[in-house]
Every structure is written in structure tokens, then in C-alpha cells.
Design a protein around this motif. Structure first.
Motif, PDB file in Angstrom:
ATOM      1  N   GLN A 285     -44.363 -25.575 -96.925  1.00  0.00           N
ATOM      2  CA  GLN A 285     -43.215 -24.761 -96.508  1.00  0.00           C
ATOM      3  C   GLN A 285     -43.056 -23.535 -97.394  1.00  0.00           C
ATOM      4  N   GLU A 286     -43.319 -23.690 -98.690  1.00  0.00           N
ATOM      5  CA  GLU A 286     -43.268 -22.547 -99.601  1.00  0.00           C
ATOM      6  C   GLU A 286     -44.397 -21.566 -99.293  1.00  0.00           C
ATOM      7  N   ALA A 287     -45.577 -22.089 -98.980  1.00  0.00           N
ATOM      8  CA  ALA A 287     -46.700 -21.222 -98.625  1.00  0.00           C
ATOM      9  C   ALA A 287     -46.385 -20.416 -97.371  1.00  0.00           C
ATOM     10  N   VAL A 288     -45.766 -21.042 -96.394  1.00  0.00           N
ATOM     11  CA  VAL A 288     -45.363 -20.333 -95.172  1.00  0.00           C
ATOM     12  C   VAL A 288     -44.384 -19.213 -95.514  1.00  0.00           C
ATOM     13  N   ARG A 289     -43.407 -19.524 -96.351  1.00  0.00           N
ATOM     14  CA  ARG A 289     -42.413 -18.512 -96.711  1.00  0.00           C
ATOM     15  C   ARG A 289     -43.072 -17.323 -97.395  1.00  0.00           C
ATOM     16  N   ARG A 290     -43.999 -17.595 -98.301  1.00  0.00           N
ATOM     17  CA  ARG A 290     -44.645 -16.508 -99.041  1.00  0.00           C
ATOM     18  C   ARG A 290     -45.498 -15.626 -98.117  1.00  0.00           C
ATOM     19  N   ILE A 291     -46.213 -16.250 -97.206  1.00  0.00           N
ATOM     20  CA  ILE A 291     -47.023 -15.461 -96.270  1.00  0.00           C
ATOM     21  C   ILE A 291     -46.135 -14.593 -95.389  1.00  0.00           C
ATOM     22  N   ARG A 292     -45.063 -15.167 -94.878  1.00  0.00           N
ATOM     23  CA  ARG A 292     -44.163 -14.413 -94.016  1.00  0.00           C
ATOM     24  C   ARG A 292     -43.504 -13.254 -94.764  1.00  0.00           C
ATOM     25  N   SER A 293     -43.305 -13.421 -96.067  1.00  0.00           N
ATOM     26  CA  SER A 293     -42.654 -12.368 -96.845  1.00  0.00           C
ATOM     27  C   SER A 293     -43.525 -11.121 -96.969  1.00  0.00           C
ATOM     28  N   THR A 294     -44.823 -11.244 -96.666  1.00  0.00           N
ATOM     29  CA  THR A 294     -45.708 -10.076 -96.721  1.00  0.00           C
ATOM     30  C   THR A 294     -45.612  -9.222 -95.461  1.00  0.00           C
ATOM     31  N   GLY A 295     -44.951  -9.740 -94.426  1.00  0.00           N
ATOM     32  CA  GLY A 295     -44.902  -9.046 -93.146  1.00  0.00           C
ATOM     33  C   GLY A 295     -45.881  -9.592 -92.138  1.00  0.00           C
ATOM     34  N   ALA A 296     -46.732 -10.541 -92.555  1.00  0.00           N
ATOM     35  CA  ALA A 296     -47.663 -11.185 -91.628  1.00  0.00           C
ATOM     36  C   ALA A 296     -46.889 -12.065 -90.654  1.00  0.00           C
ATOM     37  N   ILE A 297     -47.404 -12.185 -89.444  1.00  0.00           N
ATOM     38  CA  ILE A 297     -46.838 -13.074 -88.437  1.00  0.00           C
ATOM     39  C   ILE A 297     -47.719 -14.309 -88.343  1.00  0.00           C
ATOM     40  N   ILE A 298     -47.124 -15.476 -88.523  1.00  0.00           N
ATOM     41  CA  ILE A 298     -47.879 -16.726 -88.437  1.00  0.00           C
ATOM     42  C   ILE A 298     -47.748 -17.279 -87.028  1.00  0.00           C
ATOM     43  N   ARG A 299     -48.867 -17.421 -86.337  1.00  0.00           N
ATOM     44  CA  ARG A 299     -48.909 -18.042 -85.010  1.00  0.00           C
ATOM     45  C   ARG A 299     -49.640 -19.372 -85.137  1.00  0.00           C
ATOM     46  N   THR A 300     -49.160 -20.395 -84.446  1.00  0.00           N
ATOM     47  CA  THR A 300     -49.695 -21.738 -84.627  1.00  0.00           C
ATOM     48  C   THR A 300     -50.413 -22.220 -83.371  1.00  0.00           C
ATOM     49  N   GLN A 301     -51.475 -22.973 -83.591  1.00  0.00           N
ATOM     50  CA  GLN A 301     -52.280 -23.452 -82.473  1.00  0.00           C
ATOM     51  C   GLN A 301     -53.039 -24.700 -82.884  1.00  0.00           C
ATOM     52  N   ALA A 302     -53.446 -25.482 -81.873  1.00  0.00           N
ATOM     53  CA  ALA A 302     -54.236 -26.697 -82.107  1.00  0.00           C
ATOM     54  C   ALA A 302     -54.695 -27.241 -80.769  1.00  0.00           C
ATOM     55  N   PRO A 303     -55.746 -28.050 -80.788  1.00  0.00           N
ATOM     56  CA  PRO A 303     -56.117 -28.743 -79.558  1.00  0.00           C
ATOM     57  C   PRO A 303     -55.307 -30.022 -79.367  1.00  0.00           C
ATOM     58  N   LEU A 304     -55.279 -30.481 -78.145  1.00  0.00           N
ATOM     59  CA  LEU A 304     -54.695 -31.772 -77.801  1.00  0.00           C
ATOM     60  C   LEU A 304     -55.766 -32.827 -78.027  1.00  0.00           C
ATOM     61  N   ILE A 305     -55.490 -33.794 -78.900  1.00  0.00           N
ATOM     62  CA  ILE A 305     -56.529 -34.704 -79.365  1.00  0.00           C
ATOM     63  C   ILE A 305     -56.092 -36.157 -79.182  1.00  0.00           C
ATOM     64  N   ARG A 306     -56.880 -36.884 -78.420  1.00  0.00           N
ATOM     65  CA  ARG A 306     -56.568 -38.294 -78.208  1.00  0.00           C
ATOM     66  C   ARG A 306     -56.612 -39.044 -79.536  1.00  0.00           C
ATOM     67  N   THR A 307     -55.666 -39.937 -79.714  1.00  0.00           N
ATOM     68  CA  THR A 307     -55.434 -40.784 -80.895  1.00  0.00           C
ATOM     69  C   THR A 307     -54.756 -40.047 -82.044  1.00  0.00           C
ATOM     70  N   ILE A 308     -54.529 -38.730 -81.909  1.00  0.00           N
ATOM     71  CA  ILE A 308     -53.914 -37.980 -83.004  1.00  0.00           C
ATOM     72  C   ILE A 308     -52.608 -37.312 -82.577  1.00  0.00           C
ATOM     73  N   ASN A 309     -52.608 -36.595 -81.461  1.00  0.00           N
ATOM     74  CA  ASN A 309     -51.381 -35.901 -81.035  1.00  0.00           C
ATOM     75  C   ASN A 309     -51.210 -35.918 -79.517  1.00  0.00           C
ATOM     76  N   ASP A 310     -51.692 -36.959 -78.851  1.00  0.00           N
ATOM     77  CA  ASP A 310     -51.693 -36.999 -77.389  1.00  0.00           C
ATOM     78  C   ASP A 310     -50.410 -37.575 -76.795  1.00  0.00           C
ATOM     79  N   ASP A 311     -49.281 -37.022 -77.220  1.00  0.00           N
ATOM     80  CA  ASP A 311     -47.999 -37.371 -76.604  1.00  0.00           C
ATOM     81  C   ASP A 311     -47.055 -36.185 -76.746  1.00  0.00           C
ATOM     82  N   SER A 312     -46.145 -36.048 -75.802  1.00  0.00           N
ATOM     83  CA  SER A 312     -45.288 -34.865 -75.748  1.00  0.00           C
ATOM     84  C   SER A 312     -44.324 -34.791 -76.926  1.00  0.00           C
ATOM     85  N   ALA A 313     -43.866 -35.950 -77.430  1.00  0.00           N
ATOM     86  CA  ALA A 313     -42.908 -35.948 -78.541  1.00  0.00           C
ATOM     87  C   ALA A 313     -43.518 -35.321 -79.793  1.00  0.00           C
ATOM     88  N   THR A 314     -44.810 -35.567 -80.020  1.00  0.00           N
ATOM     89  CA  THR A 314     -45.480 -34.985 -81.182  1.00  0.00           C
ATOM     90  C   THR A 314     -45.519 -33.469 -81.077  1.00  0.00           C
TER      91      THR A 314
END
Length: 454
Positions: A285-314
Motif C-alpha cells: 500500500q505504501e509502494a502504491v502511494r509512492r508511485i501515485r505521488s509521482t503522477g503515474a497512473i496505476i492500472r490493474t489487470q490479471a487473468p481469470l485463473i481456475r483454483t486461484i481467482n475463479d469466483d466473482s467475489a474475489t
């Protein structure tokens, strides 16, 4: 920008990076409660697919009380059933017999060859040239406005994901690597193509490089007027946030980010988060704050992976958490047709329902996310839904991005198939004989348009 890190944020905050590899598997899998035969099978898989993890992931992210079912454990540790059982047994027998490294590698290479090591033609499609010269290695002019660059010093990661579609970069076979150190050629190519507005540094993980190296790639681009954005694809925030807090060159790296923003370019930090647990430490969370303070925009992405994040609540939890920390949800990807796809893939129909259920439960600010999206040969193909037309059940899809820019945003249909997990599993619908990026053949099946004509 605040450049004073708080070393007390985490027990791992001030520690030096330590990597764990295949030689540490017995110790680590025993900690997860695996029996001897299970440990051997895991080691056999690790001789085919790459394994690397680090002390931060081990100490801060994996819930060892829940292992081997913990999602972060499954995210970084090979599973015995990720590969066909006959292949696993063959390599396990070689390990038990004390086979030579040469024999193990030859057998592992035969297994790898069956796993489609380079999906979407990434070794030979849209590799650019300067004038009449030879193709520039490590560069893909994949879409009209976007160039992908694979710096040779960034061809590893702080840790490897078990589902990684670029696994072939990490197995030590030079014929499978795709990378370049030609900074001048890359810069000249971008400069000579005014249609290019975005350069994406990818890998591996560009943030494995120190600031003195990555700045040599980035700074020449700041002088190119028509270039609007520099993107950095990375998993470093999840796997080694110290890169932006307590590493020796963390402050210099953030100053480089500031320099990009001050030049008038958009710096898009493409952060790969696969599970909400990767955001739970105060250090990230601190790393995110520091990166954002530079003016960079953080965009997040990932694949849908069975056994790891294959449900909507996650996914709902992940998008909400990212939004709360000022990041922009960007993509849900479909697991690519490479490596252990059969183990990790979620059928497209199920993927769409997971996406829809998560999407409808977040606010409009998080609905910047797109998906489920397949990064396939013709482009990024998004599954928009399932409909019934004239009594026929269909997938509705569109190209978010395409090698042929004329096709972007145009909807098309495919026959519904509850088992389909990738674009190649789909067939045209409503009387069509081919998809928009194909040409019709005499046999009635579609053939890919030659990318050089696009």
C-alpha cells in the motif's frame, strides 16, 4: 513526492531480495504438508515449467496454514496435476533414477514443445524492421499505435506465476527467448513511425531492472514529440513492493517516473494483481502511494485463473481494493492457450458470468475494467455476453484492439459452446463462414489474413 520510506511497515521491508528456486522445493513443499511422492511430482513439473519465488512472497503473502490450497501458494508453486500425468511420471522416474541434466532437459523440452510456448505468433508476427534491414529483435509493432518492447535485462521476474503465458522466456532455452538490448534501434523505429503513440515495456518484468538500466531505455523516448504514453507492465508491486520503498534505488526510480510525467508523457504503470491478498500488506500500500505521488497512473489487470481467482467475489473484492487505493481496474484476461492452459482455463461462458456478477456489484468508478478479454492473434477479443437469436444461442464479442484497426469496436457473433475456453474453440454463427479477421476459403472455413497486409 515523498521519498522517505518507512522501513517499519513490514518485517520484510528492509530485507535484501532472496530468491528460491527448484533446489529449494523440497523444503518449501514439505512446509506445505506435501508427502514425499507429492513433492517428487511437483519437482517434476518444475523441470518443465519455471519456478521462482522470493522471501517477501514466502513470508508475507503465502498463508502456510492454508497451503497447499492457499490461493497465493497456488499462484507461485507448481502443482502435480498441471501437466499430463504420463509426462509428470516420466520425469519423476528420471529424477528417482538420478538421470543426467542432459537427459532431463531433453525430456522436459519434448513436453514444452507440446505446450504452445509462443501463443499469438509473438515470435514472428508484426516484428518491425528499420528500412530494408533485418527485423529488430525484441520489438513487436502489434497494433497501429502501440509498440511492445522486451528489454533483455528484464527477462525474469521477482517471482513466477504458475499460469504465466510467457513461461517460455524463463526456462533457459535461448531459442524461446524474445528480447532486445537495442535501445537506439527501438528509439529510431518509434521516431520514424508517427502513428505510434504508446510504448509498452514488458518481459519478463521490466521492474527487475535497476533504475540506471531502465532509465537508459526510457529517457530517449521522452524527446519524441508524437509519443503520448509510456507503459510498464509489471508484477513488482505484488511480488516485491520494496522495489519502490526500501531498495537502494527506489527513490531514483520514482524520480525517473516523475521525469516522464514532467516531460508531458502519460506514465501508465500496468500492475498485475491476481488476488486481493496481494494487497493486504502495508508495504504494498505504501509502494502504491509512492508511485501515485509521482503522477503515474496505476492500472490493474490479471487473468481469470481456475483454483486461484475463479469466483466473482474475489474479483469484486480486488477491484474495490484497487479503487480504494487510487488504482484503475483495467482488464480481466482469459487464460491464454499456452503452458498448462487445460489446468487453469475457465470456459468463456463461465468467465463471462464471473465478470458480470463482479461488475454489477461495483460502482461506476470501478467499471473501467474490461473483459473477459482474450489476447489472441487477431487482437484483444472481448466476450460481451450470451444471447439467443432466432432460437440459436450465441456469444456476442467484439475486438477491443486489433491488428486491423478497422475491426476495433465492431460486434460479431460465435456459436455458443459451454466448453469453449479460447478463440480457436469458437465457430462463426448466423450463417457466417469466417470471423471478421479471416478470409473465406473454398472449404468454408476461415483462414487468417496475412498480418503483413494489415
Amino acid at each position: 513526492m515523498s521519498v522517505t520510506p518507512d522501513a517499519a511497515l513490514s518485517p520484510s521491508a528492509g530485507r535484501r531480495f532472496r530468491a528460491y528456486t527448484t533446489k529449494h522445493l523440497d523444503e518449501l513443499t514439505a512446509r506445505a504438508g506435501l508427502a514425499a511422492d507429492e513433492q517428487l511430482a511437483v519437482k517434476a513439473v518444475a523441470h518443465v515449467l519455471p519456478f521462482r519465488v522470493n522471501s517477501y512472497v514466502i513470508d508475507e503473502l503465502v498463508d502456510w496454514d492454508a497451503a497447499p490450497d492457499d490461493p497465493i501458494y497456488r499462484l507461485v508453486f507448481p502443482q502435480a496435476d498441471m501437466l499430463p500425468s504420463d509426462d509428470v511420471a516420466r520425469i519423476a522416474d528420471l529424477l528417482k533414477a538420478g538421470a543426467s541434466r542432459k537427459e532431463l532437459n531433453e525430456t522436459a523440452n519434448k513436453v514444452r514443445a507440446k505446450l504452445n510456448p509462443h501463443p499469438a505468433g509473438q515470435m514472428d508476427l508484426n516484428v518491425p524492421k528499420l528500412g530494408n534491414e533485418e527485423p529488430i529483435p525484441g520489438i513487436q509493432h502489434k497494433y497501429r499505435e502501440t509498440v511492445l518492447f522486451f528489454p533483455k535485462q528484464g527477462q525474469t521476474c521477482h517471482a513466477y506465476c504458475t499460469y504465466c503465458f510467457r513461461w517460455a522466456q524463463f526456462v533457459g532455452d535461448a531459442d524461446l527467448k524474445f528480447a532486445s538490448g537495442e535501445i537506439d534501434q527501438m528509439t529510431e523505429y518509434v521516431r520514424s513511425h508517427p502513428e505510434i503513440t504508446s510504448v509498452l515495456f514488458t518481459g519478463g518484468d521490466p521492474m527487475i531492472m535497476g533504475e540506471s538500466v531502465i532509465s537508459r531505455y526510457i529517457e530517449p523516448l521522452l524527446e519524441i514529440e508524437h509519443l503520448e504514453a509510456i507503459r510498464i507492465g509489471t508484477k513488482a508491486l505484488a511480488y516485491w513492493p520494496q522495489r519502490f520503498t526500501t531498495d537502494p534505488d527506489a527513490d531514483e526510480t520514482l524520480r525517473l517516473f516523475e521525469k516522464v510525467v514532467e516531460s508531458g508523457k502519460n506514465l501508465a504503470f500496468m500492475a498485475h494483481f491476481s488476488h486481493p491478498n496481494e494487497m493486504r500488506s502495508e508495504l504494498v500500500q505504501e509502494a502504491v502511494r509512492r508511485i501515485r505521488s509521482t503522477g503515474a497512473i496505476i492500472r490493474t489487470q490479471a487473468p481469470l485463473i481456475r483454483t486461484i481467482n475463479d469466483d466473482s467475489a474475489t474479483w469484486e473484492s480486488m477491484w474495490r481494493t484497487h479503487l480504494r487505493h487510487g488504482m484503475v481496474p483495467y482488464y480481466m484476461f482469459v487464460e491464454r492457450d499456452t503452458g498448462p492452459q487445460d489446468y487453469f482455463a475457465v470456459p468463456l461462458a463461465e468467465a463471462y458470468e464471473i465478470f458480470r456478477e463482479a461488475y454489477q456489484n461495483v460502482s461506476g468508478l470501478a467499471r473501467t475494467v474490461r473483459g473477459p478479454s482474450m489476447s489472441a492473434t487477431p487482437g484483444k477479443v472481448c466476450v460481451d455476453g450470451v444471447v439467443e437469436v432466432g432460437g440459436e444461442k450465441l456469444f456476442v464479442l467484439h475486438l477491443i484492439q486489433s491488428r486491423d484497426a478497422e475491426l476495433v469496436g465492431k460486434p460479431f457473433f460465435a456459436k455458443y459452446d459451454e466448453k469453449a475456453a479460447w478463440l480457436s474453440d469458437l465457430k462463426p454463427a448466423l450463417g457466417a463462414t469466417h470471423f471478421p479477421w479471416e478470409v473465406a476459403s473454398d472449404a468454408g472455413a476461415g483462414e487468417l489474413i496475412d498480418p503483413t497486409r494489415l
